[in-house]
Design a protein around this motif. Structure first.
Motif, mmCIF file in Angstrom:
data_model
loop_
_atom_site.group_PDB
_atom_site.id
_atom_site.type_symbol
_atom_site.label_atom_id
_atom_site.label_comp_id
_atom_site.label_asym_id
_atom_site.label_seq_id
_atom_site.Cartn_x
_atom_site.Cartn_y
_atom_site.Cartn_z
ATOM 1 N N ARG A 117 15.278 44.235 51.541
ATOM 2 C CA ARG A 117 15.148 44.603 50.735
ATOM 3 C C ARG A 117 13.838 43.856 49.717
ATOM 4 O O ARG A 117 14.576 42.333 49.960
ATOM 5 C CB ARG A 117 15.634 44.742 49.647
ATOM 6 N N SER A 123 11.400 42.632 46.649
ATOM 7 C CA SER A 123 11.310 43.176 44.863
ATOM 8 C C SER A 123 9.490 41.647 45.218
ATOM 9 O O SER A 123 9.532 40.943 45.051
ATOM 10 C CB SER A 123 12.011 42.624 44.103
ATOM 11 N N SER A 167 9.912 47.757 44.747
ATOM 12 C CA SER A 167 10.850 46.745 46.140
ATOM 13 C C SER A 167 10.739 47.701 47.213
ATOM 14 O O SER A 167 10.184 48.801 46.890
ATOM 15 C CB SER A 167 12.666 48.168 45.448
#
Length: 121
Positions: A19, A21, A79
């Motif tokens: 992930r 960001s 994100s």
């Protein structure tokens, strides 16, 4: 001045998830479209995914169904959830945001410095 700071890159095996960001800060009146681009040495920078301030998304064909872009307008963040990663997803991922610094005037594109994603086979 406006800054974009990315985080979340790393090394992962094929099939894994990461992930990313990105947070925008500084002299910001409004953040319009935000997106993620991928840069691979010797190749043109390519759009991976983008999202408008209203939440409309767009994805490269190669990541549809695997990646999800989202944003928090209150925090000026975007994100990228990357699932079922493949070796061909490897590259430097750069955050982009089109930002206006005042109630009048133009928006300008800003870029982060990039975060490396490496997917091993």
């Amino acid at each position: 001045q406006v800054q974009l700071v990315e985080s979340g890159g790393g090394l992962v095996e094929a099939g894994g998830s990461l992930r990313l960001s990105c947070a925008a800060s500084g002299n910001i009146f409004r953040v319009n479209a935000m997106g993620w681009y991928r840069q691979v040495p010797g190749k043109q920078r390519e759009l991976v995914a983008s999202i408008t301030s209203g939440g409309r998304t767009n994805y490269a064909d190669s990541v549809k169904g695997r990646f999800t872009i989202s944003r928090d307008n209150a925090k000026n963040t975007v994100s990228l959830q990357m699932n079922r990663l493949k070796p061909e997803d490897t590259g430097s991922y750069l955050c982009n945001a089109n930002i206006r610094s005042g109630p009048v005037g133009y928006e300008y594109p800003y870029w982060g410095q990039g975060t490396q994603v490496t997917v091993s086979s």
